[in-house]
Design an enzyme around this catalytic site. Sequence first.
Site, PDB file in Angstrom:
ATOM      1  N   HIS A  32     -18.381   0.224  13.867  1.00 26.86           N
ATOM      2  CA  HIS A  32     -17.179  -0.027  14.671  1.00 26.86           C
ATOM      3  C   HIS A  32     -16.941   1.106  15.658  1.00 26.86           C
ATOM      4  O   HIS A  32     -16.313   2.105  15.313  1.00 26.86           O
ATOM      5  CB  HIS A  32     -15.970  -0.159  13.745  1.00 26.86           C
ATOM      6  CG  HIS A  32     -16.129  -1.245  12.712  1.00 26.86           C
ATOM      7  ND1 HIS A  32     -16.913  -1.085  11.589  1.00 26.86           N
ATOM      8  CD2 HIS A  32     -15.616  -2.493  12.654  1.00 26.86           C
ATOM      9  CE1 HIS A  32     -16.864  -2.208  10.872  1.00 26.86           C
ATOM     10  NE2 HIS A  32     -16.088  -3.073  11.490  1.00 26.86           N
ATOM     11  N   GLU A 416       4.306  -4.815  -6.647  1.00 28.71           N
ATOM     12  CA  GLU A 416       3.094  -4.539  -7.441  1.00 28.71           C
ATOM     13  C   GLU A 416       1.930  -4.074  -6.565  1.00 28.71           C
ATOM     14  O   GLU A 416       1.168  -3.192  -6.956  1.00 28.71           O
ATOM     15  CB  GLU A 416       2.652  -5.781  -8.222  1.00 28.71           C
ATOM     16  CG  GLU A 416       3.647  -6.272  -9.256  1.00 28.71           C
ATOM     17  CD  GLU A 416       4.722  -7.162  -8.655  1.00 28.71           C
ATOM     18  OE1 GLU A 416       4.654  -7.461  -7.445  1.00 28.71           O
ATOM     19  OE2 GLU A 416       5.650  -7.555  -9.390  1.00 28.71           O
ATOM     20  N   HIS A 478       3.665 -17.778 -15.657  1.00 30.38           N
ATOM     21  CA  HIS A 478       3.749 -16.436 -16.238  1.00 30.38           C
ATOM     22  C   HIS A 478       2.752 -16.214 -17.376  1.00 30.38           C
ATOM     23  O   HIS A 478       2.770 -15.167 -18.006  1.00 30.38           O
ATOM     24  CB  HIS A 478       5.162 -16.181 -16.756  1.00 30.38           C
ATOM     25  CG  HIS A 478       6.135 -15.840 -15.672  1.00 30.38           C
ATOM     26  ND1 HIS A 478       6.287 -16.603 -14.539  1.00 30.38           N
ATOM     27  CD2 HIS A 478       7.005 -14.809 -15.542  1.00 30.38           C
ATOM     28  CE1 HIS A 478       7.212 -16.066 -13.762  1.00 30.38           C
ATOM     29  NE2 HIS A 478       7.661 -14.968 -14.345  1.00 30.38           N
TER      30      HIS A 478
END
Length: 672
Positions: A32, A416, A478
């Site tokens: 890159h 999270e 869950h």
Amino acid sequence: MSPKAQAEVDTTAINTLRFLAVDMVEKANSGHPGAPMGQAAMAYSLWTRHLRFSPGTPGWPNRDRFVLSCGHASALIYSLLHLSGFDVPLSALQEFRQFESITPGHPEYGLTPGVETTTGPLGQGLANGVGMAMAEVMLAAYFNRDGYDLLDYNTWIFASDGDLMEGIASEASSLAGHLELGKLIVAWDDNRISIDGATSLTFSEDVCQRYEAYGWHVQRVEDGNDLEALDAAYETAREEGNRPSLIAVRTHIGFGSPNKQDTSASHGAPLGGEEVAATKKALGWPLEPTFHVPEEGLEPFRNAAEGGAQEEMAWREMFSLYAEDHPELASEFLNRLARTLPSEWTESLSTFGVGDGPLATRKASGKVLNSICDAIPYLVGGSADLAGSNNTYLQGLSDFSAGEPGGRNLHFGVREHAMGAILNGLALSGMLIPYGGTFLIFSDYMRPSIRLAALMGLPVKYVFTHDSVFVGEDGPTHQPISQLLSLRAIPGLTVIRPADANETAAAWRVAIERQDGPTALALSRQSLPVIRQDPEKAMEGVARGAYVVADPDEDEPQLVLIASGSEVSLALDAQALLAEQEIAARVVSFPSWDLFDAQDRDYQESVLPPGISKRLAIEAGTTLGWDRYVGAEGDVIGIDSFGASAPHQAVAEHFGLTPESVVERAKALLLR
Ligand SMILES: Cc1ncc(C[n+]2csc(CCOP(=O)(O)OP(=O)(O)O)c2C)c(N)n1
């Protein structure tokens, strides 16, 4: 030096950076070039005038941290490290992206001196930086004393458009603003181009306003080649006390390339011979030799390195005096850096008797954490808003916040993704043992960071509770089914699913002692009996991944019941029922595949004797993978569908996770 001469030196040095990157990508025929070409001036200003580093000691504790969050621009950081005198020779630049070189496609922690973290997955580096800045605050609060600012460093991040598009960066930036991390400085390479074209395709919010709303201090540099403006912005950011800084730097991807500047064509492919020649011509750079490093271009970097080395020397002198005034702190400082645990820390580790049960392993984990936190003052952690459920809270200790820098309880909020990356940043300090908790199901939300922790070999601990369908009424959303297997599939991640309170203590011991990689604990929501056995046996057994919990009284076992976590007590109940029918079964607790796989064959065969081919594994999760332990003549009880919303007893019936069902399956197996 006259301003004119200085300007010439600056331009030469910046173009040295630019064309090293261009030549690296060209020689590798992949990479890159565009971002390094656009960021070269930003990088030059930072590395020669603001960043504090000492190339001879890349790990000097009080160095500034530099994170290239847009890891695809790696040719830039390797060039910076080379020019600044780190142990990254020109030959390494010439081996860019080649097998076993120290200049891989994306920067890798532990491989290249001066690379602070592994980046490439966009957004992670920025979020790591938030953890690094938090670590600085915590460590300074702990170690600094009057006249001794042992730890006082800035964390500098280069972030691209892609970094700032990623959700993880938003989560982490939101928390950074809340925590008032004033020593965190993000320079945004605002080149308005990503792979698919102009960022206007997808990215039209006012990023600066967004960061202002996060509580950051925001500046704009309108021309990414304007060194004066860059210097001033960096200086202002350094002086900013209570707010993290964003500096939006308007740059041009592929700067200098007549045909590719400001286009995504320069993002991720070599410019090509003709375009390289045209670019060198346009910027007045010699076509040959390639990898050209003029003395003039080198000097500013070497001067900065020299200054950094002197600062390091001064710091070492300060540390000697500190050691005289504060000998205990000084030795703790060194022990932490050497990753030497306090000598008697295991003495406080909880043990449990049968009478302490039934007890959920998540609760046992909370007790264990609280039993060891005094002995290990650098155990820090918390939860993504589930502290009460994850039992991650360290009682009696304070919460980390802007006003409470010494707090050891971390509140990540419902973030999270960011928690995973921040834990990595904390661990990268080398002086903290961080842990983070959430429900096992949401480990999926932090999986990219877990994977990076494993790749980097960081001693992060994950407290994943509510580890099976036995969460019950919360239902399939869950109830983790595939998460255990998917965590076990990450190389270098130790996964432990303890069966009871003593195995939980053992799991924590393994986790704390494991300094070279992350450990995930899978813990039950529901209460489990404390298995009737010497806690020492659990301690040894867990460390070996699997062990015999109970053998039949007299007879040789006809079959082996293999189980992990909550299913071990289920297996013990089934064993008792089988004994009533004169079927002799062994019960093996199998908390960790990877720990077991690391044992020698003798041990493995003592647990799973080759002569007993009837083996039944039981785990409330996907069955995939257990076949390697049960063998061709074995069977697995598990769950290969999503769960069900119902009280956990009903869930157990439905999925055949009752002693009676296990007995039936065991008998069927014996008849096969
Ligand atoms: C999480 C993640 N998704 C996708 C990619 C692949 N990728 C690499 S760079 C990039 C975007 C490039 O745009 P930008 O961040 O602006 O970098 P620039 O074009 O300025 O080099 C993408 C999608 C990645 N590295 N990480």
